[in-house]
Design a protein around this motif. Structure first.
Motif: not given
Length: 361
Positions: A266-271, A254-261, A241-242
């Motif tokens: 942090m929340q995305y990776v942990k969850a 555009e090539k990332s799985d998640y783009v955010g603050s 996951k990028v």
């Protein structure tokens, strides 16, 4: 290496207990940008972290640490750690007499905007920001003349004088919502041209007709990631996951799985369940997640911010003892109130209600 504290004598038992406390956190840090922490290194910094924590109590101070600074600051002496705006709100809520902002200067200015009664100091006045330093208030006033009908929106990564010239301030977590809700079609977004590009794409996805114009600032950490590393890493690490920040170029986001603050990443990776993660952001954030979620596995890709790395335990200790005049953040009251207005507008628009102290974004 930092030197032991000079002004206090701590017993061997105190130093050992502090070293063990530090190691319990720092032993999980494995990012290639950091040292390999062991008990000997923790013993060496323990007198300094003990002294800083004692000084905080004596002076009624809090230490704020951005996620990008060194982990010994985050886990050794910080009262609060996170993104810049959350930290400023935590400081305001604490009512601290003195605020030491271990980050970069524009963040300390934001803390002063929100906590005018507190003394706000920075460990190193040279800790600038390529985004914030790319645009002055005078330059923005000239830009506004070119776009007189535009809503003027500034990213939180801007100076107090730029915030004072804007209609509304935004963070990377609420920027899309706020821009989408503004009645004006034309948006002058400053200072990040790459985030402006990401906003433009997002508005189009949402079917919202906006014309986004911007100044030309970029973040030196996020503006130069090579998109080929994503394809290479996906080929070597199935299920990768990028994760990236909206300060990155479009060929990264555009090539990332998640783009955010910062907080969102942090929340995305942990969850998220995945065998590997690649975080295209500052290495300090990777180090934080390694500590707080040691089961996660990371593929090399992060970069260092030279300005964030100007912060150190020694500088924090020294500014607590006797801040120099240049380390103290001062804002004229008229400027502070104008900058505060753009921040208050952020809460009014993002949350649909007037800003209430202590509420984050």
């Amino acid at each position: 290496m930092v030197s032991a504290a000079e002004n206090r004598n701590y017993s061997e038992a105190q130093i050992e207990a502090e070293a063990e406390r530090l190691l319990a956190k720092l032993m999980h840090v494995e990012c290639e940008a950091s040292r390999s922490w062991n008990i000997e290194e923790c013993r060496e910094i323990a007198p300094l972290t003990l002294e800083i924590n004692d000084l905080k109590k004596e002076k009624g101070a809090v230490v704020l640490a951005h996620s990008y600074v060194e982990p010994e600051i985050v886990y050794g002496v910080a009262d609060f750690a996170g993104d810049s705006y959350m930290l400023s709100l935590k400081a305001k809520q604490s009512g601290a007499k003195s605020i030491v902002f271990s980050g970069v200067v524009f963040m300390a200015e934001t803390a002063k905007i929100l906590s005018p009664e507190s003394e706000v100091v920075v460990p190193d006045r040279a800790s600038g920001c390529s985004l914030a330093d790319s645009l002055t208030g005078e330059q923005l006033r000239e830009l506004k003349k070119q776009y007189p009908d535009a809503a003027v929106v500034c990213y939180i990564n801007s100076t107090a004088e730029v915030k004072a010239e804007c209609d509304v301030c935004v963070t990377s977590s609420n920027v899309y919502k706020i821009v989408a809700s503004l009645p004006q079609k034309q948006i002058l977004f400053v200072p990040d041209k790459l985030m402006a590009e990401n906003i433009r794409v997002e508005m189009k996805k949402l079917g919202i007709d906006k014309e986004i114009v911007s100044s030309d600032g970029t973040c030196i950490v996020h503006d130069d990631f090579d998109p080929t590393i994503i394809a290479d890493a996906r080929g070597k690490f199935p299920g990768l996951k990028v994760v990236s920040h909206p300060e990155c170029t479009l060929n990264i986001t555009e090539k990332s799985d998640y783009v955010g603050s910062t907080g969102g990443m942090m929340q995305y990776v942990k969850a998220t369940e995945a065998p590997y993660f690649m975080m295209l952001t500052e290495c300090g954030l990777v180090e934080r997640i390694e500590v707080e979620a040691p089961e996660k596995r990371f593929i090399s890709g992060c970069k260092l911010c030279p300005y964030m790395k100007m912060n150190s335990l020694q500088k924090i200790r020294d500014v607590l003892i006797a801040p120099r005049e240049d380390q103290v953040i001062e804002l004229e009251e008229d400027l502070r109130l104008k900058a505060l207005h753009s921040i208050d507008r952020m809460f009014e628009i993002a949350e649909g209600a007037p800003h209430q102290p202590g509420k984050g974004c």
